[in-house]
Write a protein that holds these residues in place. Structure first.
Motif, mmCIF file in Angstrom:
data_model
loop_
_atom_site.group_PDB
_atom_site.id
_atom_site.type_symbol
_atom_site.label_atom_id
_atom_site.label_comp_id
_atom_site.label_asym_id
_atom_site.label_seq_id
_atom_site.Cartn_x
_atom_site.Cartn_y
_atom_site.Cartn_z
ATOM 1 N N ARG A 158 5.084 -22.189 -1.579
ATOM 2 C CA ARG A 158 5.520 -21.886 -0.401
ATOM 3 C C ARG A 158 6.385 -23.072 0.108
ATOM 4 N NH1 ARG A 158 1.756 -21.720 3.347
ATOM 5 N NH2 ARG A 158 0.035 -22.415 1.837
ATOM 6 N N GLY A 159 6.521 -24.157 -0.564
ATOM 7 C CA GLY A 159 7.049 -25.217 -0.329
ATOM 8 C C GLY A 159 8.054 -25.757 -1.333
ATOM 9 N N THR A 160 8.853 -26.816 -0.920
ATOM 10 C CA THR A 160 9.737 -27.455 -1.939
ATOM 11 C C THR A 160 9.741 -28.968 -1.756
ATOM 12 O OG1 THR A 160 11.325 -25.517 -1.915
ATOM 13 C CG2 THR A 160 12.086 -27.662 -2.881
ATOM 14 N N CYS A 161 9.561 -29.623 -3.244
ATOM 15 C CA CYS A 161 9.655 -31.049 -2.996
ATOM 16 C C CYS A 161 10.896 -31.494 -2.746
ATOM 17 C CB CYS A 161 8.882 -31.682 -4.500
ATOM 18 S SG CYS A 161 7.498 -30.941 -4.806
ATOM 19 N N VAL A 162 11.358 -32.517 -1.806
ATOM 20 C CA VAL A 162 12.375 -32.733 -1.313
ATOM 21 C C VAL A 162 12.264 -34.499 -1.105
ATOM 22 C CG1 VAL A 162 13.059 -30.786 0.074
ATOM 23 C CG2 VAL A 162 11.841 -32.525 1.334
ATOM 24 N N PRO A 163 13.462 -35.171 -1.253
ATOM 25 C CA PRO A 163 13.375 -36.679 -0.892
ATOM 26 C C PRO A 163 12.821 -36.741 0.412
ATOM 27 C CG PRO A 163 15.313 -35.906 -2.134
ATOM 28 C CD PRO A 163 14.472 -34.665 -1.613
ATOM 29 N N SER A 164 12.061 -38.043 0.427
ATOM 30 C CA SER A 164 11.663 -38.208 1.845
ATOM 31 C C SER A 164 12.829 -38.569 2.972
ATOM 32 C CB SER A 164 10.543 -39.426 1.862
ATOM 33 O OG SER A 164 11.375 -40.677 1.413
ATOM 34 N N SER A 165 13.967 -39.048 2.251
ATOM 35 C CA SER A 165 15.178 -39.146 3.138
ATOM 36 C C SER A 165 15.362 -38.069 3.790
ATOM 37 C CB SER A 165 16.137 -40.031 2.396
ATOM 38 O OG SER A 165 16.777 -39.446 1.470
#
Length: 426
Positions: free
Chosen positions: A318-325
């Motif tokens: 239900r989510g996506t790994c995205v860069p913290s920036s």
């Protein structure tokens, strides 16, 4: 971005004029006053005094008058305005010479060769603010011989007629020198500084110069008759390849202006990377769906060097790994969950629930249920948030009346301090 369209007129009175005193030296007499008699009937018939005819285009500094439609050659009819009382509105120099007339040479867009044409010609009037005046009369502008945007002949510099020539013979258009070079090099096709600003490094370009397919991707300017176009595209006549950059999670992208609506909508997710301060790096492929975004197919861009690379999923899909920036000010509220560790100096990937990636998303309201019963009514209001958010995974927080089994009802007030928890401010 598709190549911008400059629909300059094509005049079809081709052939060298054999009457030497009618502008044959390339310095045609643009005033429309006292031009020599060519000694023959031209494509508009006998030379005549324009002042004896009904006036038209009266807001022009120069002059134009009406001729009956039946004396206008077929090649010219499509380029003349209609007179209110009937007939066609013809610039005076053509009437005075019967059409045996060569406009004055000048320097047009990008300092290219051109000729002085009357602002009473609709296609010239349409681009009056863009075409330079150079050495032309006040009521004229310098129309280029070659369209600087696509390299085709405009026909403006083929305006000429010889005594004895069939006014309806030949196409006169000639062939162009070939397609315009892409990316463009040399002087600006159109100087953006001559236009109205609509943002950093962007100006308003008349709708007539923007292809319909591209118009939908541009913001409208306040005048509602122009679009906000990045300067780099205006100066290059659309023949521009944006710089390559590293976008979300290091994926290939292009540096695109922040004035573009698609870039504005995802501004909080897009990195700057090596782009200018007024650009962001838009990915070639949508990192969530893998679909082509079109960012790497503008103008003559050869396209991305590799296929799409989708970001890893998290939060039980239900989510996506995205860069913290890319998470902006919400990064501190998100955890790593099942996202892989950062490698090679890249930003740590954090788990962003997919609903948070939707522009304008607002979590649904909920009743905390048991928590409200135990702590009092003021702790009942909450919002439904995915349980993979670290603060929401707290054992004190239950599902409440949230419909999604993966959500918990995060209270608006912190159950430990009674202060706002921040959940209801998302």
């Amino acid at each position: 971005m598709a190549v911008l369209v400059l629909a300059l007129p094509i005049f079809l009175f081709a052939g060298g004029c054999d009457v030497g005193d009618i502008g044959a030296d390339g310095n045609g007499l643009g005033s429309g006053k006292g031009l020599p008699d060519p000694g023959c009937d031209g494509p508009l018939g006998k030379p005549r005094d324009p002042s004896a005819l009904p006036a038209c285009c009266t807001d022009s500094v120069g002059g134009a008058h009406c001729l009956p439609s039946d004396v206008i050659p077929s090649q010219l009819k499509g380029f003349l305005a209609e007179c209110p009382s009937g007939g066609a509105c013809v610039p005076d120099p053509f009437i005075e010479t019967g059409g045996v007339y060569t406009p004055k040479a000048c320097k047009s867009l990008s300092n290219a060769d051109g000729v002085c044409l009357s602002g009473c010609i609709p296609q010239v009037a349409q681009y009056l603010t863009l075409l330079p005046q150079d050495v032309c009369a006040d009521d004229e502008r310098c129309a280029p011989c070659v369209n600087p945007l696509d390299g085709t002949t405009t026909g403006a510099c083929q305006i000429s007629f010889a005594c004895g020539q069939d006014p309806n013979g030949g196409d006169g258009g000639g062939g162009g020198p070939g397609p315009a070079t892409c990316p463009h090099s040399g002087p600006p096709v159109i100087d953006p500084s001559t236009l109205t600003s609509c943002g950093a490094d962007a100006h308003c370009l008349a709708d007539a110069l923007v292809p319909p397919a591209m118009a939908a991707k541009l913001a409208a300017c306040p005048d509602n008759v122009s679009k906000c176009v990045p300067d780099v595209f205006i100066a290059a006549g659309g023949n521009y390849i944006p710089a390559t950059c590293h976008s979300v999670a290091g994926a290939e992208g292009r540096c695109l202006s922040k004035v573009l609506p698609d870039v504005q909508a995802k501004a909080t997710l897009l990195p700057k990377d090596t782009c200018t301060d007024n650009e962001l790096c838009a990915p070639c492929y949508d990192p969530l769906s893998g679909m082509d975004t079109g960012a790497c197919h503008l103008s003559c861009d050869p396209g991305p060097g590799a296929g799409p690379t989708k970001l890893p999923t998290c939060c039980d899909g239900r989510g996506t790994c995205v860069p913290s920036s890319a998470a902006g000010d919400k990064a501190s509220q998100l955890g790593q969950d099942s996202c892989p560790d950062a490698m090679g100096g890249a930003d740590q990937l954090i788990c962003a629930p997919d609903v948070f990636l939707m522009p304008g998303y607002k979590p649904p309201a909920c009743d905390t249920g048991l928590l409200g019963v135990l702590l009092g009514d003021k702790f009942k209001p909450g919002v439904c948030l995915p349980d993979c958010i670290p603060a929401v995974s707290n054992f004190l927080i239950g599902r409440g009346d949230c419909a999604d089994k993966g959500d918990k009802c995060a209270p608006c007030l912190n159950p430990l301090t009674g202060e706002p928890s921040g959940a209801c401010d998302l």
